[in-house]
Scaffold this motif. Structure first.
Motif, PDB file in Angstrom:
ATOM      1  N   SER A  59       5.611  15.319  -0.705  1.00 50.63           N
ATOM      2  CA  SER A  59       5.189  14.945   0.649  1.00 50.63           C
ATOM      3  C   SER A  59       3.836  14.238   0.612  1.00 50.63           C
ATOM      4  O   SER A  59       3.052  14.418  -0.330  1.00 50.63           O
ATOM      5  N   THR A  60       3.576  13.461   1.645  1.00 55.76           N
ATOM      6  CA  THR A  60       2.275  12.792   1.762  1.00 55.76           C
ATOM      7  C   THR A  60       1.157  13.824   1.752  1.00 55.76           C
ATOM      8  O   THR A  60       1.194  14.803   2.499  1.00 55.76           O
ATOM      9  N   SER A  76      -0.472  12.374  -3.372  1.00 52.28           N
ATOM     10  CA  SER A  76       0.449  11.315  -2.953  1.00 52.28           C
ATOM     11  C   SER A  76       0.015  10.741  -1.610  1.00 52.28           C
ATOM     12  O   SER A  76      -0.384  11.474  -0.712  1.00 52.28           O
ATOM     13  N   THR A  77       0.124   9.421  -1.491  1.00 51.14           N
ATOM     14  CA  THR A  77      -0.212   8.774  -0.218  1.00 51.14           C
ATOM     15  C   THR A  77       1.033   8.452   0.616  1.00 51.14           C
ATOM     16  O   THR A  77       0.914   7.896   1.704  1.00 51.14           O
ATOM     17  N   VAL A  78       2.227   8.827   0.088  1.00 50.91           N
ATOM     18  CA  VAL A  78       3.482   8.548   0.803  1.00 50.91           C
ATOM     19  C   VAL A  78       4.442   9.710   0.611  1.00 50.91           C
ATOM     20  O   VAL A  78       4.260  10.558  -0.266  1.00 50.91           O
ATOM     21  N   ASP A  79       5.468   9.738   1.449  1.00 50.14           N
ATOM     22  CA  ASP A  79       6.606  10.625   1.189  1.00 50.14           C
ATOM     23  C   ASP A  79       7.508   9.929   0.178  1.00 50.14           C
ATOM     24  O   ASP A  79       7.804   8.726   0.317  1.00 50.14           O
ATOM     25  N   GLY A  80       7.947  10.662  -0.855  1.00 52.67           N
ATOM     26  CA  GLY A  80       8.799  10.030  -1.865  1.00 52.67           C
ATOM     27  C   GLY A  80       9.064  10.963  -3.030  1.00 52.67           C
ATOM     28  O   GLY A  80       9.246  12.177  -2.844  1.00 52.67           O
ATOM     29  N   GLU A 117       0.665   3.952  -8.773  1.00 51.28           N
ATOM     30  CA  GLU A 117       1.129   3.459  -7.473  1.00 51.28           C
ATOM     31  C   GLU A 117       1.359   4.614  -6.502  1.00 51.28           C
ATOM     32  O   GLU A 117       1.975   5.624  -6.852  1.00 51.28           O
ATOM     33  N   ASN A 118       0.809   4.466  -5.292  1.00 57.27           N
ATOM     34  CA  ASN A 118       0.943   5.452  -4.213  1.00 57.27           C
ATOM     35  C   ASN A 118       0.292   6.797  -4.533  1.00 57.27           C
ATOM     36  O   ASN A 118       0.664   7.828  -3.976  1.00 57.27           O
ATOM     37  N   MET A 148       8.388   5.406  -3.178  1.00 58.28           N
ATOM     38  CA  MET A 148       8.644   5.693  -1.766  1.00 58.28           C
ATOM     39  C   MET A 148      10.118   5.987  -1.543  1.00 58.28           C
ATOM     40  O   MET A 148      10.993   5.370  -2.169  1.00 58.28           O
ATOM     41  N   GLU A 149      10.389   6.929  -0.631  1.00 64.41           N
ATOM     42  CA  GLU A 149      11.773   7.352  -0.421  1.00 64.41           C
ATOM     43  C   GLU A 149      12.647   6.239   0.149  1.00 64.41           C
ATOM     44  O   GLU A 149      13.868   6.283   0.041  1.00 64.41           O
ATOM     45  N   GLU A 150      12.008   5.169   0.716  1.00 60.69           N
ATOM     46  CA  GLU A 150      12.792   4.038   1.228  1.00 60.69           C
ATOM     47  C   GLU A 150      13.544   3.305   0.115  1.00 60.69           C
ATOM     48  O   GLU A 150      14.525   2.597   0.383  1.00 60.69           O
TER      49      GLU A 150
END
Length: 649
Positions: A107-108, A59-63, A142-143, A121-123
């Motif tokens: 996690s990233t 993963s490249t992001v937190d999510g 994606e991500n 993404m968690e956003e």
């Protein structure tokens, strides 16, 4: 019996002779070294990736790891709901599987769990207990950074012949390598020679100089990535020198000495090289600086006898030793970084020798100007302040004013200074810079008149000037008319300096004034033409009726560019007197005969006022802290009530 130079050869001819004698300059074999020891060395084989990088889908992001199909049509109006079945942390191998309607917090950098094909993404998520609402769609992949998307197993990642930098180190380490194969760098041993050389840190006796070459040469070769050892100072003793060099060349690929290379009595490197069985192939270069150079070969080993003067040694290292070391290390041919610049004044150069002249670069709106550093081959300041050098071919007689030249850079990147000050030498400038905290400043001492010329060219942001108008006895405000700059410059009041005659403590020659300069037993030291101090001296001599001082006054033609150089000449007994400042008398513990006060002002081109550092410099002249510091640090200096105010126009 003194040695004589053999036929002088050019730098290019010297390199060709080395190539010919060694049947080519080749690499020295391959060694394997730990990563930390590989920087600046050259890769000896292609690096083929042993693993994928990244080695897993991550993963490249937190999510949240999801199936993209489960979020089809998700939006702010119609969010999709999923159940969270666990969490995937960085550095773990997930055991959960994402199935229809499920998600996992991630996690990233963590590994993507089985079944997931995207990360949201968690956003874009709101969570309550183990349920989430997702407010946007995601596409497959994606991500996610896929395994091998950066580097795939079997890829040629870095090719043989690449110079290793921290960038390559990142790749080696990322692929799990802790050692790499490189071309063995040459082992180089460096000596300084000369009875006049003293080790830094020791007390400096008169007539001696501190060794700079050993440190400069060794550090420059270290930067290249070679294995280099500085073994100290060799005495000018034939047997000791011969024994040391004979022993060292057995373990070295290259041996370098500095000093003892010229044709005079006592310069014996040529003889030592010859007597240990080495074949002398060069004894004297057709270049300045750097003529006294010896090159010899012993089997496949090379011995370089470089000149003793620092600038000469450094230039020959750049132009002869550096190319040889690069080839031995397997480094690719490179073209020296260069820029175009204009010479600001006519400069005599060449005249039968290839001349290498260090320069300082100055930026103006349209082009670069290259100000030659004419301090001689013994200069160490010339090394530290120069940006590069220009080449005057042997068939050249001079450079024309404003002639465009190639400047070969000592570094591939050059940064313009925040402030360029060109003009008369004055220690008061350092006080201003210290108070104003302007750090990236270039100061070029060319005398007051040279400063005005630099202002006219647009090279200088500021010029320091103390030129007296004999008709009005005012300083500097007559110069805009003379230079044709009436509508282009401002002059700001600087400060006053007490000027007079420096003499030795106790005044052994009983000098009372400038009139004593005419005595047969008095030798003076003079300032350079165009300096305000020189102008003042010439006026005082003119008042005495002296019209040809160069024929009457001993030392009149011996010119130096700085006030400290005047003081040093008197302190060392090379001169009995010289015009300078009271501050120099205090600093160098000399006596002082006062003559009067002169005004030192600052000239600014109107179009340079947009430079915030010019404004800061001028504002400092009005600063109470500057007033106190100036008079405290420099006896004989005084701030004036007009300091920092514009006095012209």
């Amino acid at each position: 019996m003194a040695l004589v130079f053999h036929k002088l050869v050019s730098v290019e001819e010297a390199l060709n002779l080395i190539e010919k004698e060694l049947n080519g300059i080749n690499t020295l074999g391959v060694i394997e070294v730990p990563l930390f020891e590989s920087v600046n060395k050259v890769l000896a084989e292609d690096l083929i990736a042993p693993i994928d990088y990244p080695p897993f889908d991550r993963s490249t992001v937190d999510g949240y790891a999801v199936r993209s199909i489960d979020l089809a049509g998700a939006s702010e109006i119609e969010p999709k709901e999923l159940e969270v079945i666990g969490k995937v942390e960085v550095g773990t191998n997930p055991t959960i599987e994402i199935t229809e309607g499920k998600a996992a917090q991630i996690s990233t950098g963590a590994m993507v769990p089985r079944g997931a094909d995207a990360i949201v993404m968690e956003e874009y998520v709101s969570r309550k207990d183990n349920n989430i609402k997702v407010y946007r769609m995601v596409s497959p992949g994606e991500n996610i950074s896929m395994s091998g998307s950066d580097i795939a197993t079997g890829d040629v990642v870095i090719r043989k012949g690449t110079q290793i930098t921290p960038r390559e180190l990142a790749v080696f380490a990322g692929l799990g390598l802790n050692k790499v194969k490189v071309f063995r760098p040459p082992k180089i041993i460096v000596y300084s020679t000369g009875v006049e050389i003293e080790e830094p840190g020791n007390k400096l006796p008169h007539g001696k100089v501190y060794d700079t070459n050993g440190y400069v040469i060794t550090s420059m070769l270290k930067e290249l990535g070679s294995e280099v050892y500085f073994k100290g100072i060799l005495p000018d003793n034939y047997e000791k020198m011969k024994n040391e060099i004979e022993n060292s060349i057995r373990e070295a690929d290259i041996l370098i000495t500095t000093g003892s290379t010229s044709a005079g009595y006592g310069d014996m490197i040529y003889k030592v090289f010859n007597d240990i069985g080495a074949k002398i192939i060069v004894h004297g270069l057709k270049s300045r600086p750097g003529k006294p150079t010896a090159i010899a070969v012993l089997g496949k080993k090379i011995l370089f006898g470089l000149p003793g003067f620092p600038l000469s040694a450094m230039m020959n290292l750049y132009n002869i030793v550096d190319p040889v070391v690069r080839k031995m290390m397997g480094k690719k041919d490179f073209e020296k970084a260069k820029v175009k610049a204009k010479i600001p004044f006519r400069l005599n150069a060449g005249k039968g020798f290839t001349e290498l002249i260090p320069v300082q670069l100055v930026w103006n709106k349209d082009s670069l100007s290259a100000y030659p550093i004419l301090s001689g081959s013994g200069s160490i300041a010339g090394i530290s302040i120069s940006d590069g050098y220009i080449v005057a071919e042997e068939n050249r007689e001079y450079f024309e004013e404003n002639e465009e030249v190639d400047v070969y850079l000592f570094s591939s990147s050059i940064k313009p200074p925040d402030l360029t000050i060109i003009g008369s030498n004055c220690p008061g400038i350092e006080v201003i810079l210290g108070i104003s905290k302007i750090q990236n400043t270039r100061i070029i001492n060319v005398g007051s008149l040279g400063g005005w010329q630099a202002i006219k060219r647009g090279d200088a942001d500021l010029a320091g000037s103390h030129l007296l108008d004999e008709n009005t006895m005012n300083y500097n405000i007559h110069m805009p008319r003379i230079m044709g700059l009436e509508d282009k410059v401002y002059i700001y009041r600087g400060y006053s300096r007490e000027v007079g005659i420096l003499i030795k403590k106790g005044n052994p020659k009983k000098i009372n004034g400038v009139k004593d300069f005419l005595r047969d037993d008095v030798v003076i030291i003079n300032r350079n033409k165009g300096s305000g101090t020189r102008v003042l001296l010439d006026k005082l001599l003119k008042d005495l009726g002296v019209t040809n001082p160069e024929k009457i006054i001993k030392g009149y033609m011996y010119e130096v560019k700085t006030h400290s150089a005047v003081a040093t000449a008197i302190l060392q007994g090379r001169a009995d007197a010289g015009m300078s400042l009271r501050a120099m008398a205090e600093i160098f513990n000399l006596d002082f005969i006062p003559i009067g006060y002169e005004i030192y002002d600052f000239v600014v081109r109107k179009d340079k006022l947009e430079n915030k550092f010019v404004e800061k410099f001028i504002d400092t002249l009005k600063n109470e802290e500057f007033f106190k510091e100036l008079e405290k640090r420099l006896p004989g200096y005084k701030a004036l009530k007009e300091s920092g105010n514009r006095i012209y126009p």
